[in-house]
Design a protein around this motif. Sequence first.
Motif, mmCIF file in Angstrom:
data_model
loop_
_atom_site.group_PDB
_atom_site.id
_atom_site.type_symbol
_atom_site.label_atom_id
_atom_site.label_comp_id
_atom_site.label_asym_id
_atom_site.label_seq_id
_atom_site.Cartn_x
_atom_site.Cartn_y
_atom_site.Cartn_z
ATOM 1 N N ILE A 59 -12.480 7.913 30.884
ATOM 2 C CA ILE A 59 -11.452 7.602 30.874
ATOM 3 C C ILE A 59 -10.867 6.616 29.669
ATOM 4 N N ASN A 60 -11.201 6.284 28.849
ATOM 5 C CA ASN A 60 -10.501 4.810 28.830
ATOM 6 C C ASN A 60 -9.528 4.707 27.837
ATOM 7 N N LEU A 61 -8.313 4.069 28.219
ATOM 8 C CA LEU A 61 -7.401 3.445 28.286
ATOM 9 C C LEU A 61 -6.473 1.868 28.033
ATOM 10 N N GLU A 62 -6.011 2.296 27.389
ATOM 11 C CA GLU A 62 -4.830 0.907 27.321
ATOM 12 C C GLU A 62 -3.440 0.826 27.354
ATOM 13 N N VAL A 63 -2.321 0.760 27.929
ATOM 14 C CA VAL A 63 -1.321 0.958 27.814
ATOM 15 C C VAL A 63 -0.494 -0.642 27.772
ATOM 16 N N PHE A 64 0.127 -1.521 27.281
ATOM 17 C CA PHE A 64 1.170 -2.295 27.012
ATOM 18 C C PHE A 64 2.715 -2.298 27.271
ATOM 19 N N ALA A 65 3.108 -3.384 27.723
ATOM 20 C CA ALA A 65 4.635 -3.795 28.253
ATOM 21 C C ALA A 65 5.391 -3.384 26.399
ATOM 22 N N GLY A 66 6.406 -2.617 26.617
ATOM 23 C CA GLY A 66 7.464 -1.954 25.128
ATOM 24 C C GLY A 66 6.243 -1.627 24.075
ATOM 25 N N GLU A 67 5.693 -0.448 24.753
ATOM 26 C CA GLU A 67 5.017 0.116 23.843
ATOM 27 C C GLU A 67 5.078 1.515 24.992
ATOM 28 N N ILE A 68 5.368 2.796 23.357
ATOM 29 C CA ILE A 68 4.736 4.548 24.093
ATOM 30 C C ILE A 68 3.130 4.461 23.390
ATOM 31 N N LEU A 69 2.743 5.259 24.484
ATOM 32 C CA LEU A 69 1.432 6.038 23.699
ATOM 33 C C LEU A 69 1.553 7.002 24.144
ATOM 34 N N GLY A 70 1.075 7.844 23.337
ATOM 35 C CA GLY A 70 1.195 9.421 23.555
ATOM 36 C C GLY A 70 0.059 10.322 23.643
ATOM 37 N N ILE A 71 -0.068 10.737 24.434
ATOM 38 C CA ILE A 71 -1.259 11.362 24.874
ATOM 39 C C ILE A 71 -1.023 13.421 23.935
ATOM 40 N N ALA A 72 -1.508 13.293 23.174
ATOM 41 C CA ALA A 72 -1.669 14.652 22.725
ATOM 42 C C ALA A 72 -2.966 15.226 23.033
ATOM 43 N N GLY A 73 -2.604 16.710 23.035
ATOM 44 C CA GLY A 73 -3.708 17.616 23.537
ATOM 45 C C GLY A 73 -3.012 19.086 23.909
ATOM 46 N N VAL A 74 -4.195 20.253 23.709
ATOM 47 C CA VAL A 74 -3.623 21.347 23.840
ATOM 48 C C VAL A 74 -3.188 21.307 25.728
ATOM 49 N N ALA A 75 -2.481 22.265 26.294
ATOM 50 C CA ALA A 75 -2.696 21.873 27.786
ATOM 51 C C ALA A 75 -4.470 22.305 28.336
ATOM 52 N N GLY A 76 -4.236 22.074 29.136
ATOM 53 C CA GLY A 76 -5.634 22.143 30.024
ATOM 54 C C GLY A 76 -6.967 21.897 29.557
ATOM 55 N N ASN A 77 -6.362 20.130 28.956
ATOM 56 C CA ASN A 77 -7.467 19.557 28.942
ATOM 57 C C ASN A 77 -7.790 18.878 29.718
ATOM 58 N N GLY A 78 -7.088 18.126 30.521
ATOM 59 C CA GLY A 78 -7.275 16.907 31.818
ATOM 60 C C GLY A 78 -6.344 16.020 31.952
ATOM 61 N N GLN A 79 -4.570 16.840 30.864
ATOM 62 C CA GLN A 79 -3.535 15.872 30.693
ATOM 63 C C GLN A 79 -2.855 15.580 32.325
ATOM 64 N N ARG A 80 -3.223 16.851 32.827
ATOM 65 C CA ARG A 80 -2.191 16.527 33.931
ATOM 66 C C ARG A 80 -3.026 15.791 34.568
ATOM 67 N N GLU A 81 -4.066 15.795 35.520
ATOM 68 C CA GLU A 81 -5.261 15.272 36.049
ATOM 69 C C GLU A 81 -4.917 13.987 35.857
ATOM 70 N N LEU A 82 -5.326 13.211 34.535
ATOM 71 C CA LEU A 82 -4.578 12.287 34.339
ATOM 72 C C LEU A 82 -3.534 11.146 35.456
ATOM 73 N N ALA A 83 -2.426 12.506 34.406
ATOM 74 C CA ALA A 83 -1.107 12.125 35.387
ATOM 75 C C ALA A 83 -1.348 11.582 36.421
ATOM 76 N N GLU A 84 -1.871 13.009 37.326
ATOM 77 C CA GLU A 84 -1.685 12.689 39.125
ATOM 78 C C GLU A 84 -3.024 12.308 39.165
#
Length: 505
Positions: free
Chosen positions: A275-300
Amino acid sequence: MAVPLVEMRGITKVFPGVVANEGVNLAVHAGEIHALLGENGAGKSTLMSVLTGLYRPDGGEIYLDGRRVNFRSPRDAIEAGIGMVHQHFRLVAPFTVTENVALGLKGGLKLNVNRLAGEIAALSKEYGLQVDPQARIWQLSVGEQQRVEIIKLLYRKTRVLILDEPTAVLTPQEARDLYRTLKRMAAQGCAVIFITHKLQEVMDAADTITILRGGKTVATVKKSETSEKELARMMVGREIVWQGDKPVAKKGEKILEIRDLRALNDKGLPALRGINLEVFAGEILGIAGVAGNGQRELAEVIAGLRPRQGGSITVSGQELGQCDPCRVIQAGVGYIPEDRLGTGLIPNLGAVDNLLLKEYRHPRWGRTIMNRRAARQWAGELVQHFKVKMAGLDAPVKMMSGGNLQRLLLAREISSRPRLLVAVYPARGLDVGATETVHRLLLEQRAAGTAILLISEDLEELFRLADRIAVMYEGQIMGLMPTEKASVEELGLMMAGAKRMEVGA
Protein backbone atom coordinates in the motif's frame (compact mmCIF):
# COMPACT_ATOMS: atom_id res chain seq x y z
CA MET A 1 -58.34 -1.43 -1.85
CA ALA A 2 -56.91 -4.95 -2.04
CA VAL A 3 -56.38 -6.87 1.19
CA PRO A 4 -52.69 -6.65 2.27
CA LEU A 5 -50.65 -9.80 1.82
CA VAL A 6 -49.28 -9.29 5.32
CA GLU A 7 -50.66 -6.96 7.97
CA MET A 8 -49.51 -6.31 11.55
CA ARG A 9 -52.06 -4.53 13.75
CA GLY A 10 -51.23 -2.94 17.10
CA ILE A 11 -48.10 -5.01 17.68
CA THR A 12 -46.63 -4.55 21.15
CA LYS A 13 -43.45 -6.21 22.40
CA VAL A 14 -42.02 -5.52 25.86
CA PHE A 15 -38.66 -6.56 27.26
CA PRO A 16 -37.63 -5.98 30.90
CA GLY A 17 -37.55 -2.20 31.28
CA VAL A 18 -37.98 -1.54 27.55
CA VAL A 19 -41.06 -1.19 25.34
CA ALA A 20 -39.59 -2.12 21.93
CA ASN A 21 -42.86 -1.94 19.98
CA GLU A 22 -46.00 -0.12 21.11
CA GLY A 23 -49.11 -0.52 18.98
CA VAL A 24 -47.19 -0.71 15.70
CA ASN A 25 -49.14 -1.04 12.44
CA LEU A 26 -47.67 -2.29 9.17
CA ALA A 27 -49.48 -3.32 5.98
CA VAL A 28 -47.64 -4.65 2.93
CA HIS A 29 -49.37 -5.61 -0.32
CA ALA A 30 -48.43 -8.23 -2.88
CA GLY A 31 -46.31 -6.74 -5.63
CA GLU A 32 -44.92 -4.04 -3.35
CA ILE A 33 -41.41 -3.15 -2.13
CA HIS A 34 -41.88 -1.69 1.34
CA ALA A 35 -39.05 0.08 3.22
CA LEU A 36 -38.93 0.10 7.02
CA LEU A 37 -37.11 3.19 8.36
CA GLY A 38 -36.20 4.33 11.84
CA GLU A 39 -33.38 5.30 14.17
CA ASN A 40 -31.42 2.75 16.17
CA GLY A 41 -33.76 1.43 18.84
CA ALA A 42 -36.87 2.46 16.92
CA GLY A 43 -38.10 -1.15 16.98
CA LYS A 44 -37.58 -2.20 13.34
CA SER A 45 -35.67 -5.42 14.02
CA THR A 46 -37.97 -6.37 16.89
CA LEU A 47 -41.01 -5.91 14.64
CA MET A 48 -39.50 -8.16 11.96
CA SER A 49 -38.52 -10.71 14.59
CA VAL A 50 -42.18 -10.86 15.60
CA LEU A 51 -43.24 -11.29 11.97
CA THR A 52 -40.74 -14.13 11.42
CA GLY A 53 -41.69 -16.01 14.59
CA LEU A 54 -38.50 -15.32 16.53
CA TYR A 55 -40.47 -13.35 19.13
CA ARG A 56 -44.07 -13.72 20.21
CA PRO A 57 -45.90 -10.38 20.57
CA ASP A 58 -47.29 -9.22 23.90
CA GLY A 59 -50.17 -7.59 22.05
CA GLY A 60 -51.56 -7.15 18.58
CA GLU A 61 -52.41 -9.38 15.65
CA ILE A 62 -50.82 -10.63 12.42
CA TYR A 63 -52.83 -11.33 9.26
CA LEU A 64 -51.86 -13.12 6.05
CA ASP A 65 -54.25 -12.67 3.11
CA GLY A 66 -56.77 -11.27 5.58
CA ARG A 67 -56.65 -14.34 7.86
CA ARG A 68 -55.26 -14.09 11.37
CA VAL A 69 -52.16 -16.21 12.06
CA ASN A 70 -50.22 -17.10 15.18
CA PHE A 71 -46.54 -18.04 14.75
CA ARG A 72 -45.06 -20.11 17.56
CA SER A 73 -41.66 -20.50 15.89
CA PRO A 74 -39.66 -19.41 12.82
CA ARG A 75 -40.66 -22.69 11.15
CA ASP A 76 -44.32 -21.65 11.38
CA ALA A 77 -43.48 -18.37 9.61
CA ILE A 78 -41.41 -20.10 6.91
CA GLU A 79 -44.18 -22.61 6.23
CA ALA A 80 -46.60 -19.67 5.93
CA GLY A 81 -44.35 -18.13 3.28
CA ILE A 82 -42.42 -15.55 5.32
CA GLY A 83 -38.62 -15.54 5.13
CA MET A 84 -35.79 -13.20 6.10
CA VAL A 85 -32.29 -12.55 4.75
CA HIS A 86 -30.23 -11.37 7.71
CA GLN A 87 -27.42 -8.85 7.43
CA HIS A 88 -24.99 -11.56 8.56
CA PHE A 89 -25.70 -14.51 6.30
CA ARG A 90 -26.72 -17.88 7.77
CA LEU A 91 -24.71 -20.14 5.45
CA VAL A 92 -22.36 -23.08 6.06
CA ALA A 93 -19.11 -22.10 4.33
CA PRO A 94 -17.73 -25.61 3.48
CA PHE A 95 -21.09 -26.73 1.98
CA THR A 96 -22.14 -26.23 -1.63
CA VAL A 97 -24.95 -23.92 -2.67
CA THR A 98 -27.24 -26.93 -3.16
CA GLU A 99 -26.39 -28.35 0.27
CA ASN A 100 -27.14 -24.99 1.93
CA VAL A 101 -30.52 -24.78 0.19
CA ALA A 102 -31.25 -28.35 1.27
CA LEU A 103 -30.68 -27.62 4.96
CA GLY A 104 -33.98 -27.83 6.82
CA LEU A 105 -35.93 -29.31 3.90
CA LYS A 106 -38.12 -32.32 4.54
CA GLY A 107 -37.16 -35.52 2.78
CA GLY A 108 -34.11 -36.74 4.67
CA LEU A 109 -32.14 -39.44 2.83
CA LYS A 110 -34.74 -39.48 0.05
CA LEU A 111 -33.83 -35.93 -1.02
CA ASN A 112 -32.71 -35.94 -4.66
CA VAL A 113 -29.69 -33.61 -4.62
CA ASN A 114 -29.21 -33.64 -8.41
CA ARG A 115 -32.83 -32.64 -9.00
CA LEU A 116 -32.50 -29.95 -6.35
CA ALA A 117 -29.40 -28.56 -8.11
CA GLY A 118 -31.36 -28.37 -11.36
CA GLU A 119 -34.23 -26.57 -9.66
CA ILE A 120 -31.80 -24.09 -8.11
CA ALA A 121 -30.28 -23.42 -11.54
CA ALA A 122 -33.76 -22.77 -12.95
CA LEU A 123 -34.62 -20.39 -10.10
CA SER A 124 -31.30 -18.59 -10.60
CA LYS A 125 -32.08 -18.03 -14.26
CA GLU A 126 -35.69 -16.99 -13.67
CA TYR A 127 -34.80 -14.28 -11.14
CA GLY A 128 -31.42 -13.23 -12.51
CA LEU A 129 -29.58 -14.63 -9.47
CA GLN A 130 -26.59 -16.16 -11.22
CA VAL A 131 -24.86 -18.70 -8.98
CA ASP A 132 -23.32 -22.14 -9.49
CA PRO A 133 -25.30 -24.79 -7.53
CA GLN A 134 -22.12 -26.87 -7.11
CA ALA A 135 -19.92 -24.02 -5.83
CA ARG A 136 -18.95 -24.01 -2.17
CA ILE A 137 -19.97 -20.98 -0.14
CA TRP A 138 -16.41 -19.99 0.73
CA GLN A 139 -15.66 -19.71 -2.99
CA LEU A 140 -18.39 -17.11 -3.55
CA SER A 141 -18.26 -13.33 -3.28
CA VAL A 142 -20.42 -11.59 -0.69
CA GLY A 143 -22.92 -10.62 -3.39
CA GLU A 144 -23.18 -14.22 -4.58
CA GLN A 145 -23.71 -15.42 -1.00
CA GLN A 146 -26.60 -13.01 -0.65
CA ARG A 147 -28.11 -14.51 -3.82
CA VAL A 148 -27.90 -17.94 -2.19
CA GLU A 149 -29.85 -16.66 0.82
CA ILE A 150 -32.57 -15.31 -1.49
CA ILE A 151 -32.64 -18.56 -3.50
CA LYS A 152 -33.12 -20.52 -0.24
CA LEU A 153 -36.26 -18.51 0.43
CA LEU A 154 -37.52 -18.64 -3.15
CA TYR A 155 -37.17 -22.42 -3.16
CA ARG A 156 -39.36 -22.53 -0.05
CA LYS A 157 -42.09 -20.58 -1.91
CA THR A 158 -41.58 -17.46 0.19
CA ARG A 159 -44.23 -14.81 -0.52
CA VAL A 160 -43.03 -12.24 2.03
CA LEU A 161 -39.30 -11.56 1.73
CA ILE A 162 -37.58 -9.48 4.46
CA LEU A 163 -34.06 -8.12 4.00
CA ASP A 164 -32.01 -6.47 6.76
CA GLU A 165 -29.62 -3.75 5.43
CA PRO A 166 -29.40 -5.64 2.12
CA THR A 167 -26.76 -3.47 0.39
CA ALA A 168 -24.39 -2.94 3.33
CA VAL A 169 -21.83 -5.39 1.90
CA LEU A 170 -22.44 -4.90 -1.83
CA THR A 171 -20.71 -2.89 -4.53
CA PRO A 172 -22.91 -0.33 -6.34
CA GLN A 173 -23.27 -2.71 -9.31
CA GLU A 174 -24.29 -5.59 -7.02
CA ALA A 175 -26.79 -3.30 -5.29
CA ARG A 176 -28.38 -2.40 -8.64
CA ASP A 177 -28.58 -6.11 -9.52
CA LEU A 178 -30.31 -6.75 -6.19
CA TYR A 179 -32.85 -3.98 -6.83
CA ARG A 180 -33.68 -5.56 -10.21
CA THR A 181 -34.19 -8.94 -8.53
CA LEU A 182 -36.45 -7.48 -5.86
CA LYS A 183 -38.56 -5.68 -8.46
CA ARG A 184 -38.85 -8.91 -10.43
CA MET A 185 -40.01 -10.75 -7.31
CA ALA A 186 -42.54 -8.02 -6.55
CA ALA A 187 -43.82 -8.15 -10.13
CA GLN A 188 -44.52 -11.86 -9.62
CA GLY A 189 -46.65 -11.21 -6.54
CA CYS A 190 -44.20 -11.24 -3.65
CA ALA A 191 -44.21 -8.64 -0.91
CA VAL A 192 -40.71 -7.34 -0.18
CA ILE A 193 -39.78 -5.58 3.08
CA PHE A 194 -36.32 -4.14 3.56
CA ILE A 195 -34.74 -2.43 6.56
CA THR A 196 -32.24 0.28 5.71
CA HIS A 197 -30.75 3.52 7.02
CA LYS A 198 -29.86 4.81 3.53
CA LEU A 199 -32.41 7.37 2.44
CA GLN A 200 -31.18 7.37 -1.16
CA GLU A 201 -31.67 3.59 -1.25
CA VAL A 202 -35.27 4.03 -0.12
CA MET A 203 -35.94 6.57 -2.86
CA ASP A 204 -34.34 4.29 -5.46
CA ALA A 205 -36.00 0.99 -4.58
CA ALA A 206 -39.11 1.35 -2.42
CA ASP A 207 -42.73 1.82 -3.40
CA THR A 208 -43.99 2.51 0.12
CA ILE A 209 -42.20 3.56 3.32
CA THR A 210 -43.17 3.03 6.97
CA ILE A 211 -41.30 5.10 9.56
CA LEU A 212 -40.90 4.00 13.18
CA ARG A 213 -39.76 6.24 16.04
CA GLY A 214 -39.55 5.28 19.68
CA GLY A 215 -41.22 1.94 19.02
CA LYS A 216 -44.30 3.52 17.43
CA THR A 217 -45.52 3.98 13.87
CA VAL A 218 -44.98 7.59 12.77
CA ALA A 219 -46.32 7.35 9.24
CA THR A 220 -46.69 5.22 6.12
CA VAL A 221 -46.14 7.15 2.88
CA LYS A 222 -45.80 6.52 -0.84
CA LYS A 223 -42.36 7.28 -2.26
CA SER A 224 -43.93 9.62 -4.81
CA GLU A 225 -45.41 11.72 -1.98
CA THR A 226 -42.27 12.32 0.09
CA SER A 227 -38.59 13.33 -0.04
CA GLU A 228 -35.32 12.43 1.67
CA LYS A 229 -35.56 15.58 3.81
CA GLU A 230 -39.10 14.76 4.94
CA LEU A 231 -38.18 11.13 5.71
CA ALA A 232 -35.22 12.26 7.80
CA ARG A 233 -37.45 14.67 9.74
CA MET A 234 -40.00 11.94 10.51
CA MET A 235 -37.27 9.52 11.59
CA VAL A 236 -35.71 11.80 14.21
CA GLY A 237 -38.60 14.13 15.02
CA ARG A 238 -36.78 17.32 13.99
CA GLU A 239 -35.33 19.01 10.93
CA ILE A 240 -32.01 17.57 9.76
CA VAL A 241 -29.60 20.15 8.39
CA TRP A 242 -27.30 18.29 6.02
CA GLN A 243 -23.87 19.76 5.38
CA GLY A 244 -23.97 21.51 2.02
CA ASP A 245 -21.02 21.84 -0.33
CA LYS A 246 -17.99 21.69 1.92
CA PRO A 247 -15.36 24.43 1.59
CA VAL A 248 -12.41 23.73 -0.67
CA ALA A 249 -9.72 21.90 1.27
CA LYS A 250 -6.86 24.09 2.49
CA LYS A 251 -4.24 21.44 1.84
CA GLY A 252 -1.27 21.80 4.16
CA GLU A 253 1.86 19.82 4.87
CA LYS A 254 2.09 16.08 4.36
CA ILE A 255 1.03 14.39 7.60
CA LEU A 256 0.78 10.68 6.75
CA GLU A 257 3.02 8.86 4.32
CA ILE A 258 2.72 5.11 3.73
CA ARG A 259 5.16 3.29 1.49
CA ASP A 260 4.98 -0.36 0.33
CA LEU A 261 2.99 -1.39 3.40
CA ARG A 262 2.44 -5.13 3.80
CA ALA A 263 0.63 -7.02 6.56
CA LEU A 264 -1.19 -10.28 7.28
CA ASN A 265 -4.77 -10.87 8.39
CA ASP A 266 -5.87 -12.89 11.44
CA LYS A 267 -5.51 -16.13 9.44
CA GLY A 268 -1.90 -15.39 8.52
CA LEU A 269 -2.74 -14.60 4.89
CA PRO A 270 -1.68 -11.43 3.04
CA ALA A 271 -4.09 -8.58 3.79
CA LEU A 272 -2.04 -5.58 2.63
CA ARG A 273 0.00 -5.99 -0.53
CA GLY A 274 2.21 -2.95 -0.98
CA ILE A 275 0.00 0.00 0.00
CA ASN A 276 1.18 3.52 -0.90
CA LEU A 277 -0.78 6.53 0.40
CA GLU A 278 -0.34 10.14 1.44
CA VAL A 279 -2.70 12.31 3.51
CA PHE A 280 -2.23 16.04 3.97
CA ALA A 281 -3.24 18.47 6.71
CA GLY A 282 -6.73 19.88 6.18
CA GLU A 283 -8.00 17.11 3.88
CA ILE A 284 -10.07 13.96 4.15
CA LEU A 285 -8.82 10.97 2.18
CA GLY A 286 -11.59 8.42 1.82
CA ILE A 287 -10.96 4.69 1.45
CA ALA A 288 -13.75 2.89 -0.41
CA GLY A 289 -14.20 -0.86 -0.77
CA VAL A 290 -16.32 -3.81 0.22
CA ALA A 291 -15.51 -4.92 3.79
CA GLY A 292 -12.82 -7.57 4.04
CA ASN A 293 -10.40 -6.17 1.47
CA GLY A 294 -7.75 -4.98 3.92
CA GLN A 295 -9.36 -1.83 5.30
CA ARG A 296 -9.41 -3.02 8.92
CA GLU A 297 -5.83 -4.25 8.71
CA LEU A 298 -4.69 -0.92 7.25
CA ALA A 299 -6.23 1.03 10.13
CA GLU A 300 -4.86 -1.36 12.75
CA VAL A 301 -1.32 -1.22 11.36
CA ILE A 302 -1.38 2.60 11.41
CA ALA A 303 -2.76 2.55 14.98
CA GLY A 304 0.00 0.17 16.11
CA LEU A 305 -2.40 -2.68 16.86
CA ARG A 306 -1.16 -5.04 14.13
CA PRO A 307 2.43 -5.80 13.09
CA ARG A 308 3.50 -5.06 9.54
CA GLN A 309 5.48 -7.42 7.37
CA GLY A 310 7.19 -4.62 5.47
CA GLY A 311 7.03 -1.01 4.41
CA SER A 312 7.06 2.25 6.33
CA ILE A 313 4.58 4.60 8.03
CA THR A 314 5.57 8.16 8.90
CA VAL A 315 3.51 10.87 10.61
CA SER A 316 4.85 14.41 10.19
CA GLY A 317 8.16 12.89 9.15
CA GLN A 318 8.38 10.58 12.19
CA GLU A 319 8.59 6.83 11.53
CA LEU A 320 6.02 5.13 13.75
CA GLY A 321 7.96 1.95 14.33
CA GLN A 322 6.69 -1.59 14.67
CA CYS A 323 3.40 -2.22 16.51
CA ASP A 324 3.75 0.41 19.26
CA PRO A 325 0.37 2.04 20.16
CA CYS A 326 1.98 4.34 22.75
CA ARG A 327 4.38 5.77 20.16
CA VAL A 328 1.50 6.19 17.71
CA ILE A 329 -0.49 8.20 20.29
CA GLN A 330 2.55 10.35 21.09
CA ALA A 331 2.98 11.03 17.35
CA GLY A 332 -0.46 12.64 17.36
CA VAL A 333 -2.61 9.91 15.81
CA GLY A 334 -6.27 9.62 16.82
CA TYR A 335 -8.07 6.35 16.11
CA ILE A 336 -11.80 5.66 15.82
CA PRO A 337 -12.10 1.87 15.35
CA GLU A 338 -15.07 0.12 13.74
CA ASP A 339 -15.80 -1.80 16.97
CA ARG A 340 -16.79 0.93 19.42
CA LEU A 341 -17.12 -1.28 22.49
CA GLY A 342 -14.71 -4.09 21.65
CA THR A 343 -11.73 -1.91 20.71
CA GLY A 344 -12.58 1.77 21.20
CA LEU A 345 -14.04 1.76 24.72
CA ILE A 346 -14.09 -0.44 27.83
CA PRO A 347 -17.75 -1.45 28.29
CA ASN A 348 -17.81 -1.82 32.09
CA LEU A 349 -16.04 1.47 32.85
CA GLY A 350 -17.70 4.87 33.01
CA ALA A 351 -17.14 7.94 30.86
CA VAL A 352 -14.38 9.42 33.05
CA ASP A 353 -12.13 6.36 32.83
CA ASN A 354 -12.81 5.85 29.13
CA LEU A 355 -11.94 9.46 28.35
CA LEU A 356 -8.72 9.14 30.38
CA LEU A 357 -7.45 6.08 28.51
CA LYS A 358 -5.06 8.16 26.35
CA GLU A 359 -4.65 11.10 28.75
CA TYR A 360 -3.74 9.50 32.07
CA ARG A 361 -0.04 10.38 31.68
CA HIS A 362 -0.75 14.11 31.29
CA PRO A 363 0.88 16.27 34.02
CA ARG A 364 -2.42 18.05 34.66
CA TRP A 365 -3.62 15.04 36.68
CA GLY A 366 -0.63 15.10 39.04
CA ARG A 367 2.76 13.42 39.08
CA THR A 368 2.09 10.43 41.36
CA ILE A 369 -1.56 10.30 42.43
CA MET A 370 -4.23 11.19 39.90
CA ASN A 371 -6.41 14.16 40.74
CA ARG A 372 -9.76 12.45 40.18
CA ARG A 373 -11.71 15.60 40.92
CA ALA A 374 -9.96 17.51 38.11
CA ALA A 375 -10.30 14.52 35.78
CA ARG A 376 -14.02 14.27 36.52
CA GLN A 377 -14.55 17.98 35.87
CA TRP A 378 -12.64 17.71 32.56
CA ALA A 379 -14.67 14.66 31.52
CA GLY A 380 -17.92 16.44 32.37
CA GLU A 381 -16.95 19.41 30.22
CA LEU A 382 -16.18 17.11 27.27
CA VAL A 383 -19.45 15.23 27.67
CA GLN A 384 -21.35 18.53 27.72
CA HIS A 385 -19.44 20.00 24.76
CA PHE A 386 -20.00 16.92 22.58
CA LYS A 387 -23.61 16.53 23.78
CA VAL A 388 -23.15 12.95 24.98
CA LYS A 389 -26.30 11.64 26.65
CA MET A 390 -25.73 9.18 29.50
CA ALA A 391 -27.12 8.15 32.87
CA GLY A 392 -24.05 9.56 34.63
CA LEU A 393 -20.27 9.90 34.35
CA ASP A 394 -19.74 6.70 36.34
CA ALA A 395 -22.41 4.57 34.61
CA PRO A 396 -20.92 1.77 32.45
CA VAL A 397 -20.71 3.00 28.87
CA LYS A 398 -22.14 -0.31 27.62
CA MET A 399 -25.54 1.07 28.62
CA MET A 400 -25.29 3.93 26.10
CA SER A 401 -26.76 4.01 22.58
CA GLY A 402 -24.54 3.61 19.52
CA GLY A 403 -24.74 7.29 18.65
CA ASN A 404 -23.70 8.39 22.14
CA LEU A 405 -20.89 5.85 22.23
CA GLN A 406 -19.57 7.33 19.00
CA ARG A 407 -19.83 10.86 20.38
CA LEU A 408 -17.87 9.79 23.48
CA LEU A 409 -15.21 8.15 21.32
CA LEU A 410 -14.92 11.25 19.13
CA ALA A 411 -14.74 13.46 22.22
CA ARG A 412 -11.72 11.53 23.48
CA GLU A 413 -9.90 11.42 20.15
CA ILE A 414 -10.63 15.00 19.08
CA SER A 415 -9.81 16.51 22.48
CA SER A 416 -6.23 15.28 22.09
CA ARG A 417 -5.90 17.56 19.01
CA PRO A 418 -4.50 14.87 16.69
CA ARG A 419 -2.40 15.61 13.63
CA LEU A 420 -3.92 12.54 11.97
CA LEU A 421 -7.36 11.04 12.64
CA VAL A 422 -8.05 7.52 11.39
CA ALA A 423 -11.83 6.96 11.31
CA VAL A 424 -13.11 3.48 10.42
CA TYR A 425 -16.82 3.28 9.47
CA PRO A 426 -17.55 6.16 11.90
CA ALA A 427 -21.29 6.28 11.10
CA ARG A 428 -21.94 2.56 10.64
CA GLY A 429 -25.17 1.50 12.32
CA LEU A 430 -26.02 5.05 13.39
CA ASP A 431 -29.33 6.73 12.74
CA VAL A 432 -29.60 9.82 10.58
CA GLY A 433 -29.34 12.26 13.49
CA ALA A 434 -26.20 10.67 14.95
CA THR A 435 -24.69 10.42 11.47
CA GLU A 436 -25.25 14.16 10.98
CA THR A 437 -23.33 14.85 14.21
CA VAL A 438 -20.41 12.57 13.30
CA HIS A 439 -20.08 14.12 9.84
CA ARG A 440 -20.15 17.64 11.28
CA LEU A 441 -17.39 16.81 13.77
CA LEU A 442 -15.18 15.31 11.06
CA LEU A 443 -15.60 18.36 8.84
CA GLU A 444 -14.78 20.63 11.78
CA GLN A 445 -11.53 18.71 12.29
CA ARG A 446 -10.74 19.04 8.60
CA ALA A 447 -11.27 22.80 8.84
CA ALA A 448 -8.97 22.89 11.88
CA GLY A 449 -6.14 21.40 9.79
CA THR A 450 -6.31 17.75 10.88
CA ALA A 451 -5.43 15.11 8.29
CA ILE A 452 -8.22 12.51 8.20
CA LEU A 453 -8.14 8.98 6.79
CA LEU A 454 -11.80 7.98 6.45
CA ILE A 455 -12.57 4.30 5.79
CA SER A 456 -16.17 3.68 4.75
CA GLU A 457 -18.33 1.26 2.75
CA ASP A 458 -20.88 4.02 2.15
CA LEU A 459 -20.11 5.82 -1.10
CA GLU A 460 -22.67 8.51 -0.30
CA GLU A 461 -20.73 9.27 2.89
CA LEU A 462 -17.43 9.41 1.00
CA PHE A 463 -18.80 11.72 -1.68
CA ARG A 464 -20.15 14.00 1.05
CA LEU A 465 -16.98 14.18 3.16
CA ALA A 466 -13.85 13.15 1.25
CA ASP A 467 -11.59 15.37 -0.84
CA ARG A 468 -9.97 12.37 -2.52
CA ILE A 469 -11.13 8.76 -2.72
CA ALA A 470 -8.94 5.65 -2.95
CA VAL A 471 -10.38 2.18 -3.60
CA MET A 472 -9.07 -0.98 -1.91
CA TYR A 473 -9.51 -4.45 -3.35
CA GLU A 474 -7.75 -7.58 -2.03
CA GLY A 475 -5.22 -5.54 -0.10
CA GLN A 476 -4.23 -3.22 -2.94
CA ILE A 477 -5.08 0.32 -4.00
CA MET A 478 -6.97 0.02 -7.28
CA GLY A 479 -7.21 3.75 -7.90
CA LEU A 480 -7.13 7.19 -6.29
CA MET A 481 -8.84 10.33 -7.58
CA PRO A 482 -10.27 13.69 -6.51
CA THR A 483 -13.86 13.28 -5.35
CA GLU A 484 -15.22 15.72 -7.92
CA LYS A 485 -13.80 13.53 -10.71
CA ALA A 486 -15.05 10.22 -9.28
CA SER A 487 -18.22 8.41 -10.34
CA VAL A 488 -20.17 5.67 -8.60
CA GLU A 489 -19.84 3.46 -11.68
CA GLU A 490 -16.06 3.78 -11.82
CA LEU A 491 -15.60 3.29 -8.08
CA GLY A 492 -17.88 0.24 -8.19
CA LEU A 493 -15.79 -1.39 -10.92
CA MET A 494 -12.63 -0.86 -8.87
CA MET A 495 -14.36 -2.17 -5.72
CA ALA A 496 -15.13 -5.38 -7.64
CA GLY A 497 -11.56 -5.63 -8.98
CA ALA A 498 -12.73 -5.14 -12.57
CA LYS A 499 -10.80 -1.92 -13.17
CA ARG A 500 -7.51 -0.43 -12.10
CA MET A 501 -6.07 3.02 -12.67
CA GLU A 502 -2.67 4.55 -12.13
CA VAL A 503 -2.44 5.73 -8.53
CA GLY A 504 -0.99 9.12 -7.80
CA ALA A 505 -0.87 11.14 -4.65
